[in-house]
Design an enzyme around this catalytic site. Structure first.
Site, PDB file in Angstrom:
ATOM      1  N   HIS A  35       0.837  -1.207   0.000  1.00 16.21           N
ATOM      2  CA  HIS A  35       0.000   0.000   0.000  1.00 16.21           C
ATOM      3  C   HIS A  35       0.869   1.253   0.000  1.00 16.21           C
ATOM      4  O   HIS A  35       0.842   2.057   0.935  1.00 16.21           O
ATOM      5  CB  HIS A  35      -0.942  -0.017   1.208  1.00 16.21           C
ATOM      6  CG  HIS A  35      -2.024  -1.040   1.096  1.00 16.21           C
ATOM      7  ND1 HIS A  35      -1.919  -2.281   1.693  1.00 16.21           N
ATOM      8  CD2 HIS A  35      -3.206  -1.023   0.433  1.00 16.21           C
ATOM      9  CE1 HIS A  35      -3.009  -2.973   1.417  1.00 16.21           C
ATOM     10  NE2 HIS A  35      -3.813  -2.243   0.656  1.00 16.21           N
ATOM     11  N   ASN A  36       1.615   1.417  -1.051  1.00 16.02           N
ATOM     12  CA  ASN A  36       2.574   2.519  -1.170  1.00 16.02           C
ATOM     13  C   ASN A  36       2.210   3.401  -2.362  1.00 16.02           C
ATOM     14  O   ASN A  36       1.142   3.268  -2.966  1.00 16.02           O
ATOM     15  CB  ASN A  36       3.993   1.963  -1.306  1.00 16.02           C
ATOM     16  CG  ASN A  36       4.078   0.871  -2.374  1.00 16.02           C
ATOM     17  OD1 ASN A  36       3.390   0.939  -3.402  1.00 16.02           O
ATOM     18  ND2 ASN A  36       4.906  -0.136  -2.134  1.00 16.02           N
ATOM     19  N   ASP A  51      -9.234  -0.170  -7.139  1.00 14.07           N
ATOM     20  CA  ASP A  51      -8.387  -0.594  -6.020  1.00 14.07           C
ATOM     21  C   ASP A  51      -7.920  -2.046  -6.205  1.00 14.07           C
ATOM     22  O   ASP A  51      -6.832  -2.425  -5.764  1.00 14.07           O
ATOM     23  CB  ASP A  51      -9.173  -0.452  -4.718  1.00 14.07           C
ATOM     24  CG  ASP A  51      -8.277  -0.474  -3.489  1.00 14.07           C
ATOM     25  OD1 ASP A  51      -7.046  -0.288  -3.637  1.00 14.07           O
ATOM     26  OD2 ASP A  51      -8.804  -0.662  -2.379  1.00 14.07           O
ATOM     27  N   HIS A  72      -6.076   7.487  -2.133  1.00 16.90           N
ATOM     28  CA  HIS A  72      -6.950   6.621  -1.336  1.00 16.90           C
ATOM     29  C   HIS A  72      -6.229   5.830  -0.252  1.00 16.90           C
ATOM     30  O   HIS A  72      -6.877   5.322   0.672  1.00 16.90           O
ATOM     31  CB  HIS A  72      -7.692   5.648  -2.260  1.00 16.90           C
ATOM     32  CG  HIS A  72      -6.891   4.451  -2.662  1.00 16.90           C
ATOM     33  ND1 HIS A  72      -5.874   4.515  -3.592  1.00 16.90           N
ATOM     34  CD2 HIS A  72      -6.941   3.157  -2.246  1.00 16.90           C
ATOM     35  CE1 HIS A  72      -5.351   3.317  -3.745  1.00 16.90           C
ATOM     36  NE2 HIS A  72      -5.965   2.475  -2.930  1.00 16.90           N
TER      37      HIS A  72
END
Length: 696
Positions: free
Chosen positions: A430-431, A579, A468
């Site tokens: 999640h970078n 996502d 996000h």
């Protein structure tokens, strides 16, 4: 006569109503019932609500008064008259509800905040709500006391006067809560007026040194005649708590009413010698908070004689207000200091988390004049881009979508993108690379279906995707709650997603970063609302109800993209699809991404195991052999239903569904291979065991 004409007549002829109320047809009991119905709590709640609006700089605080018959909204008309009307059920729930509860645990009412408020603001609201509750409580006690004194007109009048006085005190405090020094001085001024004293002094107890000291000393009949003692000790009046009248009261907790100060052996003349003032008589009262003396209030030299029993009774009730003032003065000071520390922390963080001029200038020098067609397909592999190319292409995609329809400052856009990159943590998955990939997927969707959303909506969707997962820590919401992290204490649902949105707003508020500044106030508000909705939609817990609702509308033929609810559902589903875009990438990109995803999962599992908790299989490093089967469940249960739904709405995006189906089958093949290997191993173990049993 109808009700309206009757009211107009009575307003024009008030003597008629006065004659009726005071005439022989209305008994004393009836009159007192009517008077009691004119509950002061409506007035207190209204002043409280307006105070909150003043402090928090908002104009949408609804004041609700509780009643056996339901909830009533308290307002004032143009003439300043109090209006109480039945409250209808609101269309949407308020952001926050502050209950106002008095000392007897009775709920007086509620404050409904219809726009977001910060934790520091809520602490302030709690302080002044306590004042409101105390005001009503003591006013009610005063009113009840007057009922037992029906035969003593003077005492009734004094009680009513005291009740009104206490209400005025609270109202005055509400107006000046922003300056606690001023609040304390007002308290002392009110105290001096209450018993008609010439001077009022306040001594606080220093529990460490066992001393009494004055913060505000000698508030006299002249409002400007006082000494404000600074925190560095200048003009600091200090003496041992076992010395003088004030010391005696602080030590024993007793009330002292002394007619001649200099004839009392407990009197400490040092204060007079320092101030040049002569003390004749004293009324000294301890101030309690939770049964502990925290200070002493001293009234000096009654103007028209000596302090009497009525002064003691009135002052004793008022001393409770003094205790609340002091207690909340300290609390408010802590809040203000905390806010200043918070601002300093923000300044430090801003310096380290905002892009620098060199980064901006470096990106500005590169001009992409030609169309980058390879970016216009879902199959594009963002993993091959360099650290310079990702922000460069993020800016390019923004311009490609909005250059002709929206106004924005190119430099602001560059700063915004670079600062967003800087605020992604260096976690496994999640970078910034993930944020970029999700934004790219939304770019392609908006590019192939240009007419589905307005430019402002499309802008909000693109920004939401880019931001996000800002400041993601590599741990999911369940971990945050299980480990009782600070974020979990702030947000009860969608913990990380709320944090990502707040980080987005923080970046937009940085100087030179607001890419939405050309919007009107209403447009800006709507854009932020949509960004919040979209970022929260990336919480997979919300995907399932969103999917069910949207499928229902599509199945029964009632779906309409122009219906606000349907439109928001589509936006939420598209956010989920973007996502999960790794599941719809070419197989090689998919497998590389899954390895990174599970490495982050295993890191969380390791952290959970160190805390004495057993991780779920997906995050258990020892069960890595089960990865293919887990991916099959994930692809079939979440990814494929999502892309099938998107394909029903945007047929141009059916390639996402097809690619997801292909990848799911590949994972099923790997899972089957893994199952056969496991069976072979088990079979080998069984043969070895049989040989051991037979002695071979």
């Amino acid at each position: 006569m109808d009700e309206e004409r009757c009211l107009q007549y009575l307003k024009a002829n008030p003597y008629v109503l006065e004659a009726l109320v005071t005439g022989p047809f209305v008994s004393r009991e009836t009159f007192q019932k009517w008077a009691k119905k004119r509950d002061q709590k409506a007035r207190v709640l209204y002043e409280l609500g307006r105070c909150c609006e003043q402090l928090l700089c908002m104009n949408d605080v609804t004041v609700v008064m509780s009643s056996m018959d339901g909830a009533f909204q308290v307002t004032k008309n143009a003439e300043g008259e109090m209006k109480i009307r039945k409250l209808r059920k609101p269309k949407k729930a308020p952001y926050y509800v502050q209950k106002v509860v008095d000392c007897s645990e009775t709920i007086l009412g509620e404050l409904h905040f219809n726009s977001p408020v910060t934790d520091r603001d809520l602490a302030t609201v709690s302080v002044i709500s306590t004042w409101a509750a105390a005001t009503h409580y003591f006013a009610k006690i005063s009113s009840q006391s007057s009922e037992f004194l029906a035969d003593d007109t003077d005492k009734i009048n004094r009680q009513r006067k005291l009740s009104n006085f206490l209400l005025e005190v609270a109202k005055s405090i509400f107006q000046d809560i922003i300056s606690m020094d001023l609040v304390i001085m007002k308290i002392m001024n009110f105290a001096q007026k209450l018993v008609n004293a010439d001077r009022a002094s306040l001594f606080l107890l220093d529990t460490k040194t066992k001393e009494l000291y004055a913060r505000i000393f000698d508030v006299g009949t002249n409002a400007s005649e006082h000494q404000k003692l600074d925190e560095d000790g200048a003009k600091d009046l200090r003496f041992p708590m076992n010395k003088g009248i004030a010391g005696y009261v602080a030590t024993t907790g007793q009330v002292l009413n002394i007619e001649n100060a200099y004839e009392d052996s407990r009197f400490n003349p040092e204060v007079d010698s320092k101030t040049g003032y002569t003390t004749r008589n004293i009324l000294c009262m301890p101030i309690f908070i939770r049964g502990t003396v925290i200070g002493v209030v001293q009234m000096v030299n009654k103007i028209d004689g000596h302090f009497n029993r009525d002064d003691e009774d009135a002052f004793e009730m008022f001393a409770v207000y003094c205790g609340l003032a002091l207690h909340h003065a300290k609390l408010y000071d802590k809040i203000r200091r905390s806010e200043q520390k918070y601002r300093v922390a923000l300044e430090v963080l801003a310096y380290h988390s905002v892009c620098n001029k060199d980064e901006v200038n470096k990106l500005k020098k590169i001009h992409l004049t030609d169309r980058v067609s390879e970016l216009e397909t879902f199959d594009f592999n963002g993993m091959k881009l360099s650290e310079l190319e990702k922000p460069l292409y993020a800016v390019y995609m923004f311009k490609a979508l909005f250059q002709t329809d929206l106004r924005f400052d190119p430099d602001d856009l560059i700063r915004f993108v670079l600062t967003v990159r800087k605020n992604y943590r260096r976690v496994a998955y999640h970078n910034w690379a993930h944020g970029w990939s999700v934004a790219h997927a939304m770019f392609v969707l908006l590019f192939v279906k240009k007419d589905i959303f307005t430019p402002h909506e499309a802008l909000a969707l693109y920004v939401s995707c880019l931001c996000h997962d800002l400041d993601h820590r590599g741990k999911n919401n369940a971990y945050m709650k299980t480990m009782s992290t600070p974020l979990a204490a702030i947000y009860t649902t969608s913990v990380m997603e709320h944090h990502h949105f707040n980080q987005t707003v923080t970046i937009l508020q940085q100087n030179g970063h607001n890419i939405l500044k050309s919007m009107s106030s209403e447009e800006y508000k709507q854009a932020l609302g949509l960004i919040k909705h979209c970022i929260l939609a990336t919480d997979l817990a919300l995907f399932f109800p969103n999917k069910a609702k949207l499928n229902d509308y599509l199945d029964n033929g009632t779906f309409n993209i122009h219906t606000p609810e349907h439109r928001r559902l589509v936006q939420a589903i598209l956010m989920t699809g973007c996502d999960l875009i790794a599941s719809a990438k070419p197989w090689q990109v998919q497998t590389e991404t899954v390895k990174v995803i599970f490495e982050e999962f295993y890191d969380q599992g390791d952290a959970e195991r160190l805390s004495g908790k057993d991780p779920i299989p997906m995050m258990d490093r020892t069960k890595a052999n089960e990865l293919p089967q887990m991916q099959v469940g994930f692809m079939r249960g979440i990814c494929l239903p999502c892309y099938e739904l998107i394909a029903r709405i945007i047929p141009e995006a059916d390639s996402l569904r097809d690619r997801c189906i292909y990848n799911a089958k590949k994972w099923e093949e790997l899972a089957e291979e893994q199952r056969k290997i496991a069976e072979a191993k088990n079979s080998g173990h069984e043969n070895i065991e049989k040989k051991n049993i037979n002695g071979d």
